[in-house]
Structure formats: structure tokens, C-alpha cells
Design a protein around this motif. Structure first.
Motif, PDB file in Angstrom:
ATOM      1  N   LEU A   1       0.832  -1.199   0.000  1.00 12.26           N
ATOM      2  CA  LEU A   1       0.000   0.000   0.000  1.00 12.26           C
ATOM      3  C   LEU A   1       0.869   1.253   0.000  1.00 12.26           C
ATOM      4  CD1 LEU A   1      -2.608   1.697   0.513  1.00 12.26           C
ATOM      5  CD2 LEU A   1      -2.255   1.236   2.957  1.00 12.26           C
ATOM      6  N   MET A   2       1.854   1.252   0.877  1.00 10.32           N
ATOM      7  CA  MET A   2       2.675   2.440   1.045  1.00 10.32           C
ATOM      8  C   MET A   2       3.585   2.686  -0.161  1.00 10.32           C
ATOM      9  SD  MET A   2       5.252   3.282   4.232  1.00 10.32           S
ATOM     10  CE  MET A   2       4.055   2.682   5.408  1.00 10.32           C
ATOM     11  N   LYS A   3       4.309   1.635  -0.581  1.00 13.71           N
ATOM     12  CA  LYS A   3       5.339   1.814  -1.603  1.00 13.71           C
ATOM     13  C   LYS A   3       4.805   1.802  -3.031  1.00 13.71           C
ATOM     14  CE  LYS A   3       9.183  -0.089   1.108  1.00 13.71           C
ATOM     15  NZ  LYS A   3      10.233  -1.141   1.167  1.00 13.71           N
ATOM     16  N   HIS A   4       3.746   1.019  -3.281  1.00 13.84           N
ATOM     17  CA  HIS A   4       3.278   0.843  -4.656  1.00 13.84           C
ATOM     18  C   HIS A   4       2.047   1.665  -5.008  1.00 13.84           C
ATOM     19  CE1 HIS A   4       6.318  -2.136  -4.832  1.00 13.84           C
ATOM     20  NE2 HIS A   4       5.643  -3.080  -4.203  1.00 13.84           N
ATOM     21  N   GLU A   5       1.393   2.228  -3.990  1.00 15.29           N
ATOM     22  CA  GLU A   5       0.199   3.023  -4.290  1.00 15.29           C
ATOM     23  C   GLU A   5       0.309   4.454  -3.774  1.00 15.29           C
ATOM     24  OE1 GLU A   5      -3.044  -0.640  -4.580  1.00 15.29           O
ATOM     25  OE2 GLU A   5      -3.344   0.936  -3.097  1.00 15.29           O
ATOM     26  N   ILE A   6       0.690   4.641  -2.494  1.00 12.91           N
ATOM     27  CA  ILE A   6       0.756   6.000  -1.956  1.00 12.91           C
ATOM     28  C   ILE A   6       1.964   6.751  -2.495  1.00 12.91           C
ATOM     29  CG2 ILE A   6       0.911   7.394   0.132  1.00 12.91           C
ATOM     30  CD1 ILE A   6      -0.625   5.266   1.633  1.00 12.91           C
ATOM     31  N   VAL A   7       3.141   6.120  -2.475  1.00  8.59           N
ATOM     32  CA  VAL A   7       4.346   6.805  -2.976  1.00  8.59           C
ATOM     33  C   VAL A   7       4.165   7.289  -4.419  1.00  8.59           C
ATOM     34  CG1 VAL A   7       6.753   6.468  -3.671  1.00  8.59           C
ATOM     35  CG2 VAL A   7       6.031   5.821  -1.377  1.00  8.59           C
ATOM     36  N   PRO A   8       3.722   6.427  -5.368  1.00  2.23           N
ATOM     37  CA  PRO A   8       3.547   6.920  -6.740  1.00  2.23           C
ATOM     38  C   PRO A   8       2.505   8.037  -6.849  1.00  2.23           C
ATOM     39  CG  PRO A   8       3.577   4.530  -6.706  1.00  2.23           C
ATOM     40  CD  PRO A   8       3.484   4.977  -5.281  1.00  2.23           C
ATOM     41  N   ALA A   9       1.531   8.029  -5.944  1.00  4.47           N
ATOM     42  CA  ALA A   9       0.472   9.036  -6.018  1.00  4.47           C
ATOM     43  C   ALA A   9       0.934  10.408  -5.550  1.00  4.47           C
ATOM     44  CB  ALA A   9      -0.732   8.596  -5.195  1.00  4.47           C
ATOM     45  N   ILE A  10       1.923  10.464  -4.648  1.00  3.68           N
ATOM     46  CA  ILE A  10       2.302  11.759  -4.062  1.00  3.68           C
ATOM     47  C   ILE A  10       3.589  12.333  -4.641  1.00  3.68           C
ATOM     48  CG2 ILE A  10       1.131  11.204  -1.905  1.00  3.68           C
ATOM     49  CD1 ILE A  10       3.885  10.737  -0.644  1.00  3.68           C
ATOM     50  N   THR A  11       4.350  11.539  -5.405  1.00  8.09           N
ATOM     51  CA  THR A  11       5.598  12.056  -5.946  1.00  8.09           C
ATOM     52  C   THR A  11       5.315  12.974  -7.136  1.00  8.09           C
ATOM     53  OG1 THR A  11       5.845  10.000  -7.207  1.00  8.09           O
ATOM     54  CG2 THR A  11       7.067  10.193  -5.155  1.00  8.09           C
ATOM     55  N   ASP A  12       5.955  14.117  -7.115  1.00 11.75           N
ATOM     56  CA  ASP A  12       5.790  15.097  -8.189  1.00 11.75           C
ATOM     57  C   ASP A  12       7.035  15.972  -8.220  1.00 11.75           C
ATOM     58  OD1 ASP A  12       5.551  16.760  -5.965  1.00 11.75           O
ATOM     59  OD2 ASP A  12       3.379  16.927  -6.124  1.00 11.75           O
ATOM     60  N   LEU A  13       6.928  17.176  -8.717  1.00 11.17           N
ATOM     61  CA  LEU A  13       8.087  18.062  -8.800  1.00 11.17           C
ATOM     62  C   LEU A  13       8.608  18.446  -7.424  1.00 11.17           C
ATOM     63  CD1 LEU A  13       6.966  20.440 -11.706  1.00 11.17           C
ATOM     64  CD2 LEU A  13       8.608  18.555 -11.811  1.00 11.17           C
ATOM     65  N   ASN A  14       7.739  18.415  -6.424  1.00 10.38           N
ATOM     66  CA  ASN A  14       8.147  18.815  -5.077  1.00 10.38           C
ATOM     67  C   ASN A  14       8.662  17.652  -4.238  1.00 10.38           C
ATOM     68  OD1 ASN A  14       7.427  21.587  -5.382  1.00 10.38           O
ATOM     69  ND2 ASN A  14       5.278  20.999  -5.158  1.00 10.38           N
ATOM     70  N   ILE A  15       8.090  16.457  -4.454  1.00  8.12           N
ATOM     71  CA  ILE A  15       8.488  15.280  -3.682  1.00  8.12           C
ATOM     72  C   ILE A  15       9.103  14.258  -4.623  1.00  8.12           C
ATOM     73  CG2 ILE A  15       7.731  13.427  -2.161  1.00  8.12           C
ATOM     74  CD1 ILE A  15       5.434  15.173  -1.262  1.00  8.12           C
ATOM     75  N   ARG A  16      10.378  13.998  -4.453  1.00  6.10           N
ATOM     76  CA  ARG A  16      11.062  13.030  -5.306  1.00  6.10           C
ATOM     77  C   ARG A  16      10.752  11.612  -4.850  1.00  6.10           C
ATOM     78  NH1 ARG A  16      16.991  15.191  -4.687  1.00  6.10           N
ATOM     79  NH2 ARG A  16      17.169  12.977  -4.185  1.00  6.10           N
TER      80      ARG A  16
END
Length: 482
Positions: free
Chosen positions: A323-338
Motif C-alpha cells: 500500500l505504502m510503496k506501490h500506491e501512496i508513494v507513486p500518487a504523491i511524488t511530483d516536482l516537489n516530492i522526489r
């Protein structure tokens, strides 16, 4: 033998100037800011001690006096997959003053040239505007009132010297805590009809910083553990506390003056000085709090009482990690969060969940479940769809487990009656459609997310038919929903 200064080596007994005024005596302050300051003092960097202010009449400060203001900090947990046990005698506190009985002594601290920093943790309720008359009441009732009186005393003593402003860092767990505190101080100064020159000094000479603190500090150890540590260390300690190894104190500032005064940041990467700390807030809110919220109902249904117990179960641990690594991380990473930063933070969170020394109960996490889902989960779910346009399987499972948990109707949640009524009248598929479509509940129509209502329905029926443990084992081996 009682813990006292004779147990310290000569360097740690060196008299250091009082640089910090700390409003609050709680374990979070002793386990985080005071930990960093003590560490810096021992490294010969900050070289200053803390005057601790006790604002309430509850309890007394006798233990501090008896122990020369020393206490043992037990750091216990998991870091980078390894068990950590460390025992530190914290000598950062010089004295403890009662706001009720020793207000003049607190005001005297405002006259110290080397006094530069104010730290507070007065709970979220502490940073609120009240009608304090700072001239009529000694001390003023509220924390902002006390702080304003202290700053006014300093302003007058140093004749408005702009170099004598303070660095003020509230650690109360509310967003933009520094901004809110500054606005309250300015409004309170106007209500007290203070001179415009003081208000200008208050606004420009003082640096009031937003901050974010993140460390689990349960406080006192269980009685047996406390006795074992005392036996191991060879002394008695009434003030002993424990915390996890992970520690973050993010302070929002771009000022070189502030960096110079907060020199303790140099000794530990857990102290972060940055012009914008929203990244750290987002990481904590989504990866730690969001994961807790999405898995607490499932964990309770699966019979897990504590977070560490769930992490000891391979299938449940796999679900939480995925849940954390494969769904939440990809959802929140953008120009501000690597992505690498988010994954590193996720790894720290998983270590924290595994901590064998902390009894973090899932049932406690379910309090106000619905509000937490709306604040912590819905934005991530929407981001996931925006980026990938596909069903996040573990989020769907978490949503289904939430609906199942809410069926009981006796939970601590403002919407408990709402869900109990729905469960009594509707079969699962209609229930899911009705609840997800309720814009008053979520602020958006979740049935508009393609396939999500179907996925939640599939998961909810599986929970009802085969039980949580069986479903956890099955889903831990899959990443898609049939």
C-alpha cells in the motif's frame, strides 16, 4: 543512588548560559527539541541550556530539583532494519520555573542577553486567541499572553534593540503553527493597546517559525522495564522517558540569523531548516498517517491489537508495505516530492511500525475514522487516479475494511449512526454506491473514479464471506482486482 550531576563527567557539568525558554514540560519536548539541544551541547556546538516553564498547577517540579534537572532518555526501536537501544542522560535543562509561582523569574529571563530562543508545546488549544489583559493578570492566563508579556519585557529592557528579537518555534501539532502564533500575538498586542513601535519590533525583530515535529515519545516506560533500566544504569530516575529512534524537527526558515542561533541543527540530520516544510508535512500525513488510516480497520477485523503485531504477520506486513510503496508513494511524488525521498521516508515508517517497544493500538487509530479518511486518504486516492487512471487495489481494500468497521455503529466517530443506518437497510453493493456517492461526506463523488466502487464492493463482499485474515493472505499475493 538517585540520578544527579555527580554521575556526569566534568565537561557535561560545565556551566552553560541559558539560551532557551521552553513553555511546556511534556515528554514530546524532552524527547525531541531537548534531545537535539543536549546532543549539540555534548558536541560543543550549541552551548546553551533550557529554562523550562511549567504553565499549569498540576503536579510539581520536585523530581527535577532532586535530580539536578537531569533525566534518562531511553531510545528504543528499529532503524534501518536493526534493533536500537541507547540510554542518554539529558543535561540540557538548567532549571524549571512555575509560571504561577515564579512569574517574575520568568520575566527576568527576558533580560538575559544570551537568551535567544523560545520553544513551546502547549497542545493545540494553546495557540488560540483570548482576551488576555497582560497588564492586569500575573501571569496572563494563555500561552500567547505569557509570551507577549515576556517579549514586551525584553523590548523595554533592551530599548527596542532589533538585534534582541527572539527565534520562536512552536511545536504544537497544527499546520502553520508559527504563522498562527504570530497573528495571535499581533492581535493581542493591539487589543492591549501596546505602542506601535513595540508592535513593529514584535513583527520584524522576532522570527516566529512554522515547525513540524515527528517522533513517538510514549513517555514513561512500563514499570518492569523502568526498573530494569535503573538496575542496568546503576541509579534511580523518576523522570526517565523513552522514545523511538526516528526523530524529525522541520523548521521553516530561510534566515541566516535563525540558522546561526539554531546551531544545534548541525549535529543531527533530524533537524531540518528549510524555506518550505510542507514536503515533510505531506510525507508524514500521507505515508504515516494515511497508511495507518487505510489499514486500521483491516487490522482490527484481522484480530491484530497493535501495529507491531500486524507487522510481525508476513501477509499483513506485505499489504501495508505494498500500500505504502506501490500506491501512496507513486500518487504523491511530483516536482516537489522526489520518489527516492518518498521511498526513504516509507522505509523509515515501516521501521517505526515494527518497533517492538511501542504498544500502538489499532483501535486508537480508528477514532474519528471518517474524518481521517477524508483528510488523509481521499486526496491521495484522487492523485492516484489522476496519474494512473486505474484502481489502487490496497486503497480499495482499505476502504472496504473501513465500511465493515463502521457497521458496528459503536465506534468513536461522528458518523457512526449514519453508517449503522445504511448497513441496516442496504445490501453491500448498494451501500458502497450510496456512501461513495455522498459528496457531503467526502467533498466529491467517489463513484466517478472508474472502477473504484466495483473494487470496493468486491473487497467488501470478500471480507464478509471469507473473513479478513483469509483475504489479507490472498490479496498480499496479488496486485490487481479480478
Amino acid at each position: 543512588m538517585q540520578l544527579n550531576k555527580q554521575l556526569l563527567n566534568g565537561e557535561e557539568r560545565t556551566v552553560l548560559p541559558e539560551k532557551v525558554l521552553q513553555f511546556g514540560t511534556g515528554v514530546l519536548l524532552r524527547g525531541l527539541p531537548d534531545y537535539f539541544i543536549d546532543k549539540a551541547n555534548k558536541a560543543g556546538i550549541f552551548n546553551g541550556r533550557i529554562v523550562m516553564v511549567k504553565s499549569t498547577d498540576k503536579g510539581n517540579t520536585d523530581a527535577y530539583t532532586e535530580q539536578d534537572n537531569l533525566y534518562t532518555h531511553c531510545i528504543q526501536g528499529i532503524m534501518q532494519g536493526r534493533r536500537v537501544e541507547e540510554y542518554i542522560i539529558n543535561s540540557s535543562i538548567s532549571r524549571v520555573l512555575s509560571a504561577t509561582a515564579e512569574w517574575n523569574a520568568i520575566l527576568d529571563c527576558a533580560t538575559f542577553s544570551e537568551m535567544e530562543i523560545v520553544i513551546s508545546n502547549t497542545t493545540e488549544v494553546g495557540i488560540t486567541l483570548s482576551d488576555d489583559d497582560i497588564h492586569a493578570t500575573t501571569p496572563p492566563p494563555s500561552f500567547p499572553g505569557k509570551l507577549l508579556a515576556f517579549l514586551l519585557h525584553r523590548y523595554r529592557h533592551f530599548s527596542g534593540d532589533p538585534d534582541k528579537g527572539m527565534v520562536i518555534i512552536p511545536t504544537e501539532l497544527i499546520p502553520d503553527n508559527g504563522t498562527k502564533l504570530k497573528n495571535i500575538l499581533l492581535e493581542l498586542a493591539k487589543r492591549n493597546q501596546l505602542d506601535e513601535s513595540f508592535i513593529q519590533w514584535l513583527s520584524t525583530a522576532n522570527h516566529i517559525c512554522n515547525s513540524l515535529v515527528d517522533r513517538i515519545v510514549p513517555g514513561a516506560l512500563p514499570a518492569a522495564s523502568h526498573a530494569a533500566v535503573e538496575k542496568q544504569q546503576g541509579y534511580q530516575d523518576k523522570l526517565m522517558i523513552m522514545s523511538e529512534p526516528y526523530a524529525l524537527w522541520a523548521i521553516e526558515t530561510g534566515s541566516e540569523t535563525v540558522r546561526k542561533k539554531l546551531s544545534f541543527y548541525q549535529v543531527d540530520s533530524g533537524v531540518v531548516l528549510a524555506p518550505d516544510i510542507n514536503i515533510f508535512r505531506e510525507l508524514k500525513l500521507r505515508l504515516l498517517n494515511g497508511t495507518h488510516t487505510l489499514t486500521c480497520g483491516l487490522a482490527v477485523s484481522g484480530g491484530f491489537e497493535t501495529v507491531k503485531e500486524a507487522m510481525e504477520d508476513p501477509a499483513m506486513e506485505s499489504c501495508i508495505s505494498a500500500l505504502m510503496k506501490h500506491e501512496i508513494v507513486p500518487a504523491i511524488t511530483d516536482l516537489n516530492i522526489r520518489e527516492d525521498a518518498a521511498l526513504r521516508f516509507a522505509g523509515n515508517v515501516l521501521d517505526r511500525f515494527r518497533n517492538p517497544y511501542i504498544e500502538h493500538r489499532w483501535i486508537s487509530i480508528t477514532m474519528q475514522y471518517t474524518s481521517k479518511m477524508k483528510m488523509r486518504v481521499i486526496p491521495v486516492l484522487q492523485h492516484h487516479y489522476h496519474r494512473f487512471e486505474e484502481v489502487p487495489a490496497f486503497m480499495a481494500l482499505g476502504f472496504a475494511a473501513y465500511l465493515l468497521f463502521m457497521r458496528e455503529g459503536n465506534v468513536t466517530d461522528d458518523y457512526a449512526a449514519y453508517f449503522k443506518d445504511k448497513w441496516q437497510r442496504l445490501e453491500p453493493a448498494v451501500l458502497v454506491q450510496t456512501v461513495l456517492k455522498d459528496t457531503a461526506l467526502w467533498g466529491t463523488d467517489l463513484t466517478a473514479l472508474t472502477g473504484f466502487a466495483h473494487a470496493v464492493t468486491v473487497m467488501l463482499k470478500a471480507l464478509l464471506n471469507e473473513g479478513a485474515n483469509s483475504l489479507i493472505r490472498r490479496v498480499s499475493e496479488e496486485t490487481t482486482i479480478a
